[in-house]
Structure formats: structure tokens, C-alpha cells
Motif scaffolding. Structure first.
Motif, PDB file in Angstrom:
ATOM      1  N   LYS A  28       0.841  -1.204   0.000  1.00  0.00           N
ATOM      2  CA  LYS A  28       0.000   0.000   0.000  1.00  0.00           C
ATOM      3  C   LYS A  28       0.884   1.266   0.000  1.00  0.00           C
ATOM      4  N   TYR A  60     -12.310  -2.323  -3.734  1.00  0.00           N
ATOM      5  CA  TYR A  60     -12.855  -2.368  -2.375  1.00  0.00           C
ATOM      6  C   TYR A  60     -14.395  -2.356  -2.367  1.00  0.00           C
ATOM      7  N   VAL A  99      -4.977   0.416  11.428  1.00  0.00           N
ATOM      8  CA  VAL A  99      -5.791  -0.493  10.616  1.00  0.00           C
ATOM      9  C   VAL A  99      -5.902   0.006   9.168  1.00  0.00           C
ATOM     10  N   ASN A 141      -1.879  -0.226   6.953  1.00  0.00           N
ATOM     11  CA  ASN A 141      -1.392  -1.544   7.397  1.00  0.00           C
ATOM     12  C   ASN A 141      -0.505  -2.211   6.349  1.00  0.00           C
ATOM     13  N   HIS A 164      -1.942  -5.396   1.262  1.00  0.00           N
ATOM     14  CA  HIS A 164      -3.237  -6.035   1.031  1.00  0.00           C
ATOM     15  C   HIS A 164      -2.976  -7.387   0.386  1.00  0.00           C
TER      16      HIS A 164
HETATM   17  P1  CMP Z   1      -7.292  -4.620   3.308  1.00  0.00           P
HETATM   18  O1  CMP Z   1      -6.774  -6.007   3.503  1.00  0.00           O
HETATM   19  O2  CMP Z   1      -6.657  -3.806   2.243  1.00  0.00           O
HETATM   20  O3  CMP Z   1      -8.860  -4.700   3.039  1.00  0.00           O
HETATM   21  C1  CMP Z   1      -9.761  -3.729   3.471  1.00  0.00           C
HETATM   22  C2  CMP Z   1      -9.088  -2.661   4.259  1.00  0.00           C
HETATM   23  O4  CMP Z   1      -9.948  -1.827   4.985  1.00  0.00           O
HETATM   24  C3  CMP Z   1      -8.204  -3.284   5.305  1.00  0.00           C
HETATM   25  O5  CMP Z   1      -7.092  -3.860   4.682  1.00  0.00           O
HETATM   26  C4  CMP Z   1      -7.915  -2.111   6.214  1.00  0.00           C
HETATM   27  O6  CMP Z   1      -6.722  -1.425   5.849  1.00  0.00           O
HETATM   28  C5  CMP Z   1      -9.116  -1.212   5.956  1.00  0.00           C
HETATM   29  N1  CMP Z   1      -9.895  -1.006   7.179  1.00  0.00           N
HETATM   30  C6  CMP Z   1     -10.520  -1.927   7.918  1.00  0.00           C
HETATM   31  N2  CMP Z   1     -11.135  -1.338   8.966  1.00  0.00           N
HETATM   32  C7  CMP Z   1     -10.882  -0.013   8.870  1.00  0.00           C
HETATM   33  C8  CMP Z   1     -11.239   1.115   9.640  1.00  0.00           C
HETATM   34  N3  CMP Z   1     -11.995   0.995  10.742  1.00  0.00           N
HETATM   35  N4  CMP Z   1     -10.800   2.327   9.246  1.00  0.00           N
HETATM   36  C9  CMP Z   1     -10.053   2.467   8.128  1.00  0.00           C
HETATM   37  N5  CMP Z   1      -9.679   1.417   7.347  1.00  0.00           N
HETATM   38  C10 CMP Z   1     -10.093   0.200   7.722  1.00  0.00           C
END
Ligand code: CMP
Length: 143
Positions: free
Chosen positions: A9, A49, A109, A112, A115
Motif C-alpha cells: 500500500k 474495495y 488499521v 497496514n 493487502h
Molecule cells: P485490506 O486487507 O486492504 O482490506 C480492506 C481494508 O480496509 C483493510 O485492509 C484495512 O486497511 C481497511 N480497514 C478496515 N477497517 C478499517 C477502519 N476501521 N478504518 C479504516 N480502514 C479500515
């Protein structure tokens, strides 16, 4: 052979973690079969997404993933989908075990670092969104 979609990311690219992350999957024994550094257009981010469209953080998620270059990758290997998820660690870095990518490098979160597809269906869908068939290579890797 199973394939998965992984993506460093924008936070991971900015923090110079691309090499470290590629190294982990190479060292594990998986085969890199496609890769590109790109800024994701808004429309692609919303498609990628799509399952989170109703979540309160959807706007933030799309804004973040389009905020700078990502490193999109296709990896191949036996059980690569599940094993890559284990290597990434839990979504929230607070819960991610040390030794996992998010456990070692994740901050929040949202930011992170990486993905990864969570099922064969999402792997196929996400690989199709990010790569044309001809961009995925086929070669024999030395063990
Ligand atoms: P990812 O695996 O890319 O798939 C969906 C993403 O949503 C997840 O990783 C997180 O980075 C993001 N995500 C999940 N919960 C939250 C949250 N409460 N606020 C912001 N981003 C979130």
C-alpha cells in the motif's frame, strides 16, 4: 498452480518496504509472476474495495489507497493465498503477531502496509482488476 494478488500500500511504498516485502515472499519460496508500481485510479479503487462500499470508512479507504503509488503483485505457489495471509498477519496491526508483515511494520488499521486476497474467488477477481492476462508471466523457477 494457485495465484494470489498482493499489494504494498502507499504507506509501505513511502517507507521503502517494497524490497523487504518482496524478499519475504521470495525467501518463502513463492514465485513472482507479475508486478507493477502504479497510482490506482479512483474507479479501480472503488471496484477493488467494492465489498466495503457500505462501511463508514469506505471514503477514507479509497482516498488512502489512491494517495500515492502502490506496488501490485501476482504471486504463485502451493496454498499461496492462505500462506500469504498468515505472513501478512491480522488486518489491525494491534492484533498482528510479531514476525508478520503487519506485526513488524503496520501502524494503524488503515495504514497496514499490505493487502492480500482472502480467497480463491477474490484472488481471481483482484488479479483480473489489476493485471491483463499477458502481464502475468509463466516461467520455471529454480528451487
Ligand atoms: P485490506 O486487507 O486492504 O482490506 C480492506 C481494508 O480496509 C483493510 O485492509 C484495512 O486497511 C481497511 N480497514 C478496515 N477497517 C478499517 C477502519 N476501521 N478504518 C479504516 N480502514 C479500515
Amino acid at each position: 498452480m494457485e495465484k494470489t494478488f498482493l499489494m504494498v500500500k502507499p504507506d509501505g511504498v513511502q517507507r521503502n518496504l517494497v524490497g523487504e516485502i518482496v524478499n519475504r515472499f521470495e525467501s518463502k519460496g513463492f514465485k513472482l509472476v507479475g508486478a507493477k508500481l502504479m497510482v490506482i485510479p479512483n474507479e479501480l479503487a472503488e471496484q477493488h474495495y467494492g465489498e466495503h462500499k457500505e462501511r463508514p470508512f469506505f471514503g477514507e479507504l479509497v482516498d488512502f489507497i489512491t494517495s500515492g503509488p502502490v506496488f501490485a503483485m501476482a504471486w504463485e505457489g502451493e496454498n499461496v493465498i492462505a500462506i500469504a495471509r498468515e505472513m501478512m498477519g491480522k488486518t489491525n496491526p494491534v492484533d498482528a503477531a510479531p514476525g508478520t508483515i503487519r506485526g513488524d511494520y503496520g501502524m494503524t488499521v488503515g495504514k497496514n502496509v499490505i493487502h492480500g486476497s482472502d480467497s480463491p474467488e477474490s484472488a481471481e477477481r483482484e488479479l483480473g482488476l489489476f493485471f491483463e492476462k499477458k502481464e502475468l508471466t509463466s516461467y520455471t523457477k529454480q528451487d
